[in-house]
Scaffold this motif. Structure first.
Motif, PDB file in Angstrom:
ATOM      1  N   UNK A  52       1.084  -1.895  -4.821  1.00 25.42           N
ATOM      2  CA  UNK A  52       2.000  -2.836  -4.733  1.00 25.42           C
ATOM      3  C   UNK A  52       2.512  -2.900  -3.485  1.00 25.42           C
ATOM      4  N   UNK A  53       2.864  -2.008  -2.957  1.00 23.80           N
ATOM      5  CA  UNK A  53       3.460  -1.290  -1.683  1.00 23.80           C
ATOM      6  C   UNK A  53       3.259  -2.519  -0.341  1.00 23.80           C
ATOM      7  N   UNK A  54       1.345  -2.841  -0.775  1.00 20.47           N
ATOM      8  CA  UNK A  54       0.717  -3.936   0.481  1.00 20.47           C
ATOM      9  C   UNK A  54       0.281  -5.113  -0.546  1.00 20.47           C
ATOM     10  N   UNK A  55       1.197  -5.674  -1.453  1.00 20.17           N
ATOM     11  CA  UNK A  55       0.919  -6.356  -1.735  1.00 20.17           C
ATOM     12  C   UNK A  55      -0.302  -7.049  -2.215  1.00 20.17           C
ATOM     13  N   UNK A  56      -0.893  -6.487  -2.911  1.00 24.32           N
ATOM     14  CA  UNK A  56      -2.267  -6.771  -3.262  1.00 24.32           C
ATOM     15  C   UNK A  56      -2.543  -7.650  -4.583  1.00 24.32           C
ATOM     16  N   UNK A  57      -3.420  -8.585  -4.571  1.00 21.90           N
ATOM     17  CA  UNK A  57      -2.920  -9.085  -5.899  1.00 21.90           C
ATOM     18  C   UNK A  57      -4.440  -8.489  -7.081  1.00 21.90           C
ATOM     19  N   UNK A  58      -3.995  -7.188  -7.668  1.00 27.44           N
ATOM     20  CA  UNK A  58      -5.193  -6.009  -7.906  1.00 27.44           C
ATOM     21  C   UNK A  58      -4.360  -5.309  -8.972  1.00 27.44           C
ATOM     22  N   UNK A  59      -5.381  -4.974  -9.952  1.00 28.40           N
ATOM     23  CA  UNK A  59      -4.493  -4.132 -10.912  1.00 28.40           C
ATOM     24  C   UNK A  59      -5.987  -2.691 -10.931  1.00 28.40           C
ATOM     25  N   UNK A  60      -5.483  -2.102 -10.391  1.00 27.87           N
ATOM     26  CA  UNK A  60      -6.650  -0.621 -10.240  1.00 27.87           C
ATOM     27  C   UNK A  60      -6.428  -0.284 -11.974  1.00 27.87           C
ATOM     28  N   UNK A  61      -7.484  -0.185 -13.292  1.00 30.87           N
ATOM     29  CA  UNK A  61      -7.663   0.378 -14.502  1.00 30.87           C
ATOM     30  C   UNK A  61      -7.713   2.116 -14.548  1.00 30.87           C
ATOM     31  N   UNK A  76     -15.992  16.952  -6.559  1.00 30.59           N
ATOM     32  CA  UNK A  76     -14.496  16.100  -5.650  1.00 30.59           C
ATOM     33  C   UNK A  76     -14.526  15.715  -4.748  1.00 30.59           C
ATOM     34  N   UNK A  77     -15.684  15.143  -3.741  1.00 24.63           N
ATOM     35  CA  UNK A  77     -15.836  14.166  -2.613  1.00 24.63           C
ATOM     36  C   UNK A  77     -15.835  13.382  -2.533  1.00 24.63           C
ATOM     37  N   UNK A  78     -16.049  12.575  -4.171  1.00 27.26           N
ATOM     38  CA  UNK A  78     -15.776  11.326  -3.534  1.00 27.26           C
ATOM     39  C   UNK A  78     -15.118  11.044  -5.711  1.00 27.26           C
ATOM     40  N   UNK A  79     -14.245   9.694  -4.958  1.00 24.51           N
ATOM     41  CA  UNK A  79     -13.327   8.570  -5.989  1.00 24.51           C
ATOM     42  C   UNK A  79     -14.361   7.083  -6.562  1.00 24.51           C
ATOM     43  N   UNK A  80     -14.040   6.492  -6.972  1.00 22.53           N
ATOM     44  CA  UNK A  80     -14.760   5.477  -7.294  1.00 22.53           C
ATOM     45  C   UNK A  80     -13.258   5.229  -8.277  1.00 22.53           C
ATOM     46  N   UNK A  81     -12.664   3.945  -8.141  1.00 24.80           N
ATOM     47  CA  UNK A  81     -11.627   3.239  -8.304  1.00 24.80           C
ATOM     48  C   UNK A  81     -11.629   1.482  -8.895  1.00 24.80           C
ATOM     49  N   UNK A  82     -11.967   1.514 -10.213  1.00 26.58           N
ATOM     50  CA  UNK A  82     -12.502   0.350 -10.859  1.00 26.58           C
ATOM     51  C   UNK A  82     -10.830  -0.625 -10.702  1.00 26.58           C
ATOM     52  N   UNK A  83     -11.624  -1.718 -10.608  1.00 31.89           N
ATOM     53  CA  UNK A  83      -9.818  -3.263 -10.273  1.00 31.89           C
ATOM     54  C   UNK A  83     -10.585  -4.185 -11.217  1.00 31.89           C
ATOM     55  N   UNK A  84      -9.539  -4.898 -11.492  1.00 31.93           N
ATOM     56  CA  UNK A  84      -9.620  -6.070 -11.721  1.00 31.93           C
ATOM     57  C   UNK A  84      -8.852  -7.355 -10.966  1.00 31.93           C
ATOM     58  N   UNK A  85      -9.837  -8.069 -10.217  1.00 29.51           N
ATOM     59  CA  UNK A  85      -8.613  -9.288  -9.529  1.00 29.51           C
ATOM     60  C   UNK A  85      -9.539 -10.790 -10.099  1.00 29.51           C
ATOM     61  N   UNK A  86      -8.491 -11.493  -9.567  1.00 25.52           N
ATOM     62  CA  UNK A  86      -8.705 -12.670 -10.059  1.00 25.52           C
ATOM     63  C   UNK A  86      -9.487 -14.033  -8.861  1.00 25.52           C
ATOM     64  N   UNK A  87      -9.059 -13.112  -7.511  1.00 28.28           N
ATOM     65  CA  UNK A  87      -9.679 -13.731  -6.112  1.00 28.28           C
ATOM     66  C   UNK A  87      -9.845 -12.769  -5.441  1.00 28.28           C
ATOM     67  N   UNK A  88     -10.325 -12.783  -4.601  1.00 31.79           N
ATOM     68  CA  UNK A  88     -11.623 -11.646  -3.526  1.00 31.79           C
ATOM     69  C   UNK A  88     -10.240 -11.117  -3.156  1.00 31.79           C
ATOM     70  N   UNK A  89      -9.729 -10.085  -2.670  1.00 28.52           N
ATOM     71  CA  UNK A  89      -8.960  -9.066  -2.308  1.00 28.52           C
ATOM     72  C   UNK A  89      -9.635  -8.188  -1.003  1.00 28.52           C
ATOM     73  N   UNK A  90      -8.705  -8.441  -0.281  1.00 31.87           N
ATOM     74  CA  UNK A  90      -9.153  -7.062   1.300  1.00 31.87           C
ATOM     75  C   UNK A  90      -8.600  -6.325   0.849  1.00 31.87           C
ATOM     76  N   UNK A  91      -9.111  -5.545   0.868  1.00 29.64           N
ATOM     77  CA  UNK A  91      -8.723  -3.830   0.682  1.00 29.64           C
ATOM     78  C   UNK A  91      -8.906  -2.719   1.783  1.00 29.64           C
ATOM     79  N   UNK A  92      -9.266  -3.385   3.148  1.00 29.86           N
ATOM     80  CA  UNK A  92      -9.228  -2.303   3.725  1.00 29.86           C
ATOM     81  C   UNK A  92      -8.532  -1.246   3.872  1.00 29.86           C
ATOM     82  N   UNK A  93      -6.958  -2.011   4.341  1.00 28.53           N
ATOM     83  CA  UNK A  93      -5.764  -0.972   4.957  1.00 28.53           C
ATOM     84  C   UNK A  93      -5.550   0.214   3.459  1.00 28.53           C
ATOM     85  N   UNK A  94      -6.076  -0.583   2.130  1.00 29.35           N
ATOM     86  CA  UNK A  94      -5.922   0.290   1.113  1.00 29.35           C
ATOM     87  C   UNK A  94      -6.786   1.649   0.960  1.00 29.35           C
ATOM     88  N   UNK A  95      -7.707   1.199   1.431  1.00 30.24           N
ATOM     89  CA  UNK A  95      -8.493   2.616   1.195  1.00 30.24           C
ATOM     90  C   UNK A  95      -7.846   3.645   2.668  1.00 30.24           C
TER      91      UNK A  95
END
Length: 413
Positions: free
Chosen positions: A148-157, A165-184
């Motif tokens: 929300x702070x980065x104003x990304x049009x996506x929903x992490x479900x 515990x070394x890795x986490x997979x985030x499942x999300x839904x979005x209508x358009x393509x999302x640039x989530x490089x900064x989010x990662x």
């Protein structure tokens, strides 16, 4: 279906396994496959199938090869091979039925590159796995705040941790393509783990989260439905349902999967059924089809000049009129056929099931109006008797009062 970890607590309240459908005894798993070959013994000299099906969080299932020849059964927690490190899951299917499931899901069981099962999970592996599972809700909430702070049009479900515990997979839904490089980058700094983003559809989101549908039962996609077929509005038209998007849409926002369940039966019934665009030529005028009832085999027609007056015809009668129209013959009117269809249906109510009345043990109520009338009559008669007795009790006193009044009047006069 219950299991040993879902039994009631000390106070009688349901304790719950708190595993989101992954019980230790596999008693209340969703999308569980019944092993109907478990009681059958293998032929002599035949080796058991070396692949097993392992289930992870929610509905994710994968196939692994048992290279160590471990004795595995349904419900065993195992440590499996992952891209880096290891993952922890639960065995949901073993034996020859795994081969059938792999063929069904188009997985080559002869592939040598199939991931392997390392070992049965130790207590240390299980403790670490449970700690990671307990952190998922907190991390999901924090990840949503960062998005929300980065104003990304996506929903992490949903969030799914790897077993170590070394890795986490985030499942999300979005209508358009999302640039989530900064989010990662921000999430990797905040959580100190490797991040993987995986986009899913709205139906897959409902499958992972689960819920209760408008029918009052659990969602089909989260309990037994494994494949998502495309659902179109034509399925609702064939079944003569109102095209109301609020009623036809499920929790995922798409058309309900159950619209396809009875569609084949409707299509089979409509094969020898006249179409709704049928026109009947009569001497009285042209008639159009207004309504159809597939179950009763009835159609309603009205004349072009009088659309509000409908005439009921059977399927056979409409086909008979259409055959005459093909021969360029017109029927006199539709009223000739509707008279035959008008039959009074006598309603016969029978107690087939043998149910009794719900009020059979109640005491018969007495009429209250009669009691009220009787009480009023008694009270009125009692008052009259008292008045009469009061008037006739002391006649001498009354006479004395009259004489005294007369004497007073004479003195004053």
């Amino acid at each position: 279906m219950g299991c040993s970890s879902c039994s009631t607590g000390k106070d009688g309240q349901p304790r719950g396994c708190k595993n989101n459908g992954t019980c230790g005894t596999d008693g209340c798993n969703k999308l569980t496959v019944f092993d109907w070959l478990s009681n059958m013994s293998l032929p002599n000299g035949e080796k058991p199938f070396d692949c097993v099906e392992v289930r992870f969080k929610n509905s994710r299932k994968e196939f692994f090869r048992n290279t160590e020849n471990l004795t595995l059964s349904i419900g065993d927690i195992v440590a499996t091979q992952a891209s880096s490190g290891h993952d922890v899951g639960m065995v949901t299917l073993t034996g020859e039925l795994v081969k059938v499931q792999m063929k069904r899901k188009k997985v080559d069981y002869k592939d040598k590159d199939l991931p392997k099962i390392h070992r049965k999970a130790t207590q240390n592996d299980i403790d670490k796995w449970q700690k990671c599972r307990d952190r998922e809700e907190e991390i999901k909430k924090r990840a949503r705040e960062i998005a929300i702070i980065l104003k990304l049009q996506m929903k992490i479900s949903d969030v799914e941790f790897q077993g170590d515990g070394s890795k986490a997979t985030f499942y999300y839904t979005a209508e358009d393509r999302v640039d989530f490089r900064q989010l990662i980058k921000d999430m990797a700094k905040a959580f100190g783990i490797r991040i993987e983003m995986r986009q899913i559809g709205y139906r897959q989101e409902a499958q992972r989260l689960g819920g209760i549908g408008s029918c009052g039962r659990e969602l089909c996609c989260s309990t037994w439905l494994t494949d998502f077929r495309s659902v179109s509005t034509s399925a609702a038209r064939y079944q003569q349902l109102s095209l109301n998007p609020q009623k036809l849409a499920g929790q995922c926002g798409k058309l309900k999967c159950c619209l396809n369940y009875e569609l084949d039966m409707y299509l089979e019934a409509l094969k020898d059924f006249p179409s709704q665009d049928t026109k009947l030529f009569t001497e009285k005028g042209l008639a159009f089809c207004q309504k159809t009832d597939i179950f009763k085999g009835m159609l309603w027609f009205s004349y072009k000049e009088d659309p509000s007056n409908w005439h009921t015809l059977t399927k056979e009668q409409v086909q008979e009129i259409l055959e005459k129209n093909k021969k360029k013959e017109k029927v006199a009117s539709l009223e000739e056929y509707t008279v035959d269809n008008f039959v009074k249906e006598e309603k016969v109510f029978e107690n087939v099931v043998g149910q009794d009345s719900l009020t059979r043990f109640d005491k018969p109520k007495r009429p209250r109006n009669r009691n009220r009338k009787r009480n009023k009559a008694k009270s009125n008669s009692g008052k009259n008797n008292n008045n009469n007795s009061g008037n006739n009790a002391n006649p001498q006193k009354k006479r004395g009062r009259r004489n005294n009044n007369q004497k007073r009047q004479q003195k004053n006069g």
